[in-house]
Design an enzyme around this catalytic site. Structure first.
Site, PDB file in Angstrom:
ATOM      1  N   LYS A   1       0.852  -1.183   0.000  1.00 34.66           N
ATOM      2  CA  LYS A   1       0.000   0.000   0.000  1.00 34.66           C
ATOM      3  C   LYS A   1       0.891   1.238   0.000  1.00 34.66           C
ATOM      4  O   LYS A   1       1.796   1.354   0.829  1.00 34.66           O
ATOM      5  CB  LYS A   1      -0.921   0.032   1.215  1.00 34.66           C
ATOM      6  CG  LYS A   1      -1.809   1.282   1.230  1.00 34.66           C
ATOM      7  CD  LYS A   1      -2.490   1.517   2.560  1.00 34.66           C
ATOM      8  CE  LYS A   1      -3.264   2.828   2.529  1.00 34.66           C
ATOM      9  NZ  LYS A   1      -3.813   3.208   3.855  1.00 34.66           N
ATOM     10  N   GLN A   2       0.617   2.155  -0.918  1.00 35.05           N
ATOM     11  CA  GLN A   2       1.436   3.358  -1.031  1.00 35.05           C
ATOM     12  C   GLN A   2       0.555   4.550  -1.391  1.00 35.05           C
ATOM     13  O   GLN A   2      -0.449   4.411  -2.097  1.00 35.05           O
ATOM     14  CB  GLN A   2       2.507   3.166  -2.112  1.00 35.05           C
ATOM     15  CG  GLN A   2       3.492   4.303  -2.256  1.00 35.05           C
ATOM     16  CD  GLN A   2       4.219   4.622  -0.973  1.00 35.05           C
ATOM     17  OE1 GLN A   2       3.783   5.504  -0.216  1.00 35.05           O
ATOM     18  NE2 GLN A   2       5.321   3.914  -0.711  1.00 35.05           N
TER      19      GLN A   2
END
Length: 352
Positions: free
Chosen positions: A239-240
């Site tokens: 997740k970014q």
């Protein structure tokens, strides 16, 4: 939501996004999402049959089941941002059951939340929607405030309450990052031993990453390297935050980079910047899911669709959107989650 509605929501940005041709990293070099992603990509790794079964549960639930894309509802903000700040806009979400209901009614692949939230309704819902337990947090009750991710429970506890995956955050670039890397790497190893999948929030945290009024916490080059570190400790999904600029290494003048990162592997286009984030995830061997970001009110639906289009066309695996969905009436939150999912279901929106 049909294609024309997506175009309408994108407004004057529609052509810029939907007609873009990526000339940086060819899509043919990427391990792209798809119905066969587990058999085509994960199968070649050291992941056990139990981990692949957990990933299969994630990929085959909700409206995106069988597509290889993910739509996840994350609600850990009660700790990360304080319960009051997070749930006062819609107080029904002080009750954890409504968080899970939103994920189910919204057609999400999974719900990601805290030990307390998921444990409180585990017997009723753990078999009805995949649980992702967020095992560490930055709590904001300490005064003066400090920023550090600390463990709130064990991987075994997450397994016992029926989770198919654990999630964690590392603040790469922070003074505490060395300890966090070790803690999370050990936790992910244990999760894989127990047959659970792993999701890593690969966030940057350092006051020096803001310079001359520019916030490089969302720079493509820095976030891509954070992703690369996350995949190195064997996160299955990264997740970014969506990238909004580039050149963090050069602006801050630290670490090491290469001119080709900026002249050949990226441009200023948001799809190309996001593709470089995918490249950091071992060219997509670990799926990139971008954050939906904070709620801004009336523009949330359009911004969510924008982020989904960018992520999909870049080669990403989906979106993890929380505040835009739960800080409004549940009906509207469901509509927003469905709009994100419609982008990934729309065949006219392809990989750039």
């Amino acid at each position: 939501m049909n294609y024309d509605k997506i175009v309408e929501l994108l407004g004057d940005r529609a052509s810029h996004l939907l007609d873009h041709k990526c000339t940086t990293v060819p899509k043919e070099t990427l391990h792209l999402p798809g119905p066969d992603f587990i058999e085509r990509v994960v199968y070649n790794s050291n992941r056990s049959p139990q981990v692949m079964r957990s990933l299969h549960a994630l990929f085959n639930h909700g409206r995106l089941a069988g597509t290889g894309y993910l739509s996840i509802l994350p609600v850990d903000q009660g700790i990360e941002h304080s319960a009051g700040a997070s749930f006062a806009p819609n107080p029904i979400y002080f009750d954890p059951e409504n968080i899970v209901k939103l994920a189910i009614e919204g057609g999400a692949n999974a719900v990601a939340s805290t030990f307390g939230v998921l444990a409180s309704v585990a017997r009723k819902y753990a078999h009805r929607i995949p649980f992702i337990v967020k095992i560490n947090h930055n709590e904001l009750l300490t005064y003066p405030n400090k920023y550090d991710q600390i463990m709130f429970g064990s991987v075994e506890e997450a397994w016992n309450l029926g989770a198919v995956a654990v999630g964690a955050t590392i603040y790469f670039g922070s003074p505490e990052s060395n300890r966090q890397i070790i803690e999370v790497a050990q936790a992910f190893e244990r999760a894989h031993e127990l047959g659970m999948a792993t999701v890593l929030w690969c966030y940057l945290r350092n006051s020096a990453f803001k310079k001359d009024g520019v916030d490089y916490h969302v720079a493509a080059d820095l976030t891509s390297q954070a992703n690369h570190l996350g995949v190195t400790i064997q996160a299955d999904i990264i997740k970014q935050k969506a990238p909004v600029n580039n050149g963090g290494f050069k602006a801050i003048n630290f670490g090491k980079t290469h001119d080709k990162v900026y002249s050949q592997l990226t441009t200023e286009h948001p799809i190309d910047l996001t593709r470089y984030q995918v490249v950091g995830c071992y060219n997509g061997r670990a799926g990139l899911i971008n954050s939906g970001g904070a709620s801004s009110g009336a523009s949330d639906l359009a911004e969510a669709v924008f982020t989904a289009v960018v992520n999909k066309r870049a080669g990403g695996m989906g979106l993890i959107s929380g505040r835009k969905a739960f800080q409004r009436p549940m009906k509207e939150g469901i509509e927003l989650l469905n709009a994100i999912q419609d982008v990934y279901l729309e065949n006219k929106i392809d990989i750039a």
